[in-house]
Design an enzyme around this catalytic site. Structure first.
Site, short mmCIF file in Angstrom:
data_model
loop_
_atom_site.label_atom_id
_atom_site.label_comp_id
_atom_site.label_asym_id
_atom_site.label_seq_id
_atom_site.Cartn_x
_atom_site.Cartn_y
_atom_site.Cartn_z
N HIS A 94 0.84 -1.21 0.10
CA HIS A 94 -0.17 -0.05 0.02
C HIS A 94 0.78 1.14 0.12
CE1 HIS A 94 -4.02 2.17 1.36
NE2 HIS A 94 -4.07 1.55 0.36
N LYS A 151 3.02 4.66 -1.01
CA LYS A 151 2.98 5.46 -2.45
C LYS A 151 3.97 6.40 -2.32
CE LYS A 151 -1.43 4.50 -1.12
NZ LYS A 151 -2.40 4.57 0.08
N ASP A 183 16.88 9.97 -7.50
CA ASP A 183 18.43 10.07 -7.33
C ASP A 183 18.88 9.49 -5.77
OD1 ASP A 183 19.01 10.58 -9.92
OD2 ASP A 183 18.96 12.65 -9.82
#
Length: 212
Positions: free
Chosen positions: A147, A149, A154
């Site tokens: 779940h 996100k 870099d």
């Protein structure tokens, strides 16, 4: 004339102090400011062709405005990647963000993507498209959702929040995204990504034995 305890005339001390202040001012001016940006959604539809075109873009015939929106800012942050982009995305159906990731891959940026096994196969998912383009994708094998996100650009810029990378979330939902380059925040997310990336290595999968 009077002398300072250090044996220097007051005028010399003042000159040294002024020089020290000047050096400190130059150092502060050259030091990059910490990156702290907050994006809120929903974001109105806008034309991203100028950002996503691989060659100099001609005027786009679409009727959408070229506007500074939360989506365009998110795309710009992602396109700032020069070496690597590590993604942990639960649901990924937004074509514009898929184009962004694909473009980075074509530029030679190392892209790794972790996603949820159940949601990667839903209609509209961009995962298959990205995988076919040669982008490394790994997914969970266990119950419970992957779940997360978040994205790490870099290995130094963290992009995280409530936003699923779906057109529904971007255009309709109340969502938030935080962009920071604070190493104390970035490192735990990098560590979590590497831990999940290794856990979801297909070589580590276990499959039920089939009866003979």
């Amino acid at each position: 004339c009077g002398m300072s305890p250090a044996g220097l005339p007051p005028a010399s001390l003042l000159a040294l102090a002024a020089a020290a202040l000047a050096v400190a001012a130059v150092a502060a001016w050259r030091r990059p400011r910490p990156l702290r940006e907050v994006l809120f959604f929903p974001s109105p539809p806008c034309c991203l062709e100028a950002l996503l075109a691989e060659a100099p873009a001609r005027p786009c015939p679409c009727p959408l405005p070229r506007a500074d929106t939360s989506l365009s800012r998110l795309v710009r942050r992602l396109l700032s990647a020069r070496r690597s982009l590590d993604l942990c995305i639960f649901s990924f159906t937004c074509p514009q963000l898929a184009r962004t990731v694909h473009l980075l891959h074509r530029r030679g940026v190392r892209v790794r993507l972790v996603t949820d096994a159940q949601y990667m196969g839903l209609p509209g998912s961009q995962i298959g498209r990205l995988r076919r383009a040669g982008i490394q994708v790994r997914h969970d094998q266990h119950s419970g959702y992957m779940h997360h996100k978040f994205a790490v650009v870099d290995r130094r810029v963290l992009i995280t929040g409530s936003l699923n990378w779906t057109t529904q979330a971007i255009q309709s939902n109340r969502e938030n995204v935080l962009v920071v380059d604070d190493a104390a925040c970035v490192k735990p997310f990098l560590d979590e990504f590497e831990r999940i990336w290794e856990e979801y290595n297909p070589a580590n999968y276990s499959f039920p034995k089939v009866g003979h």
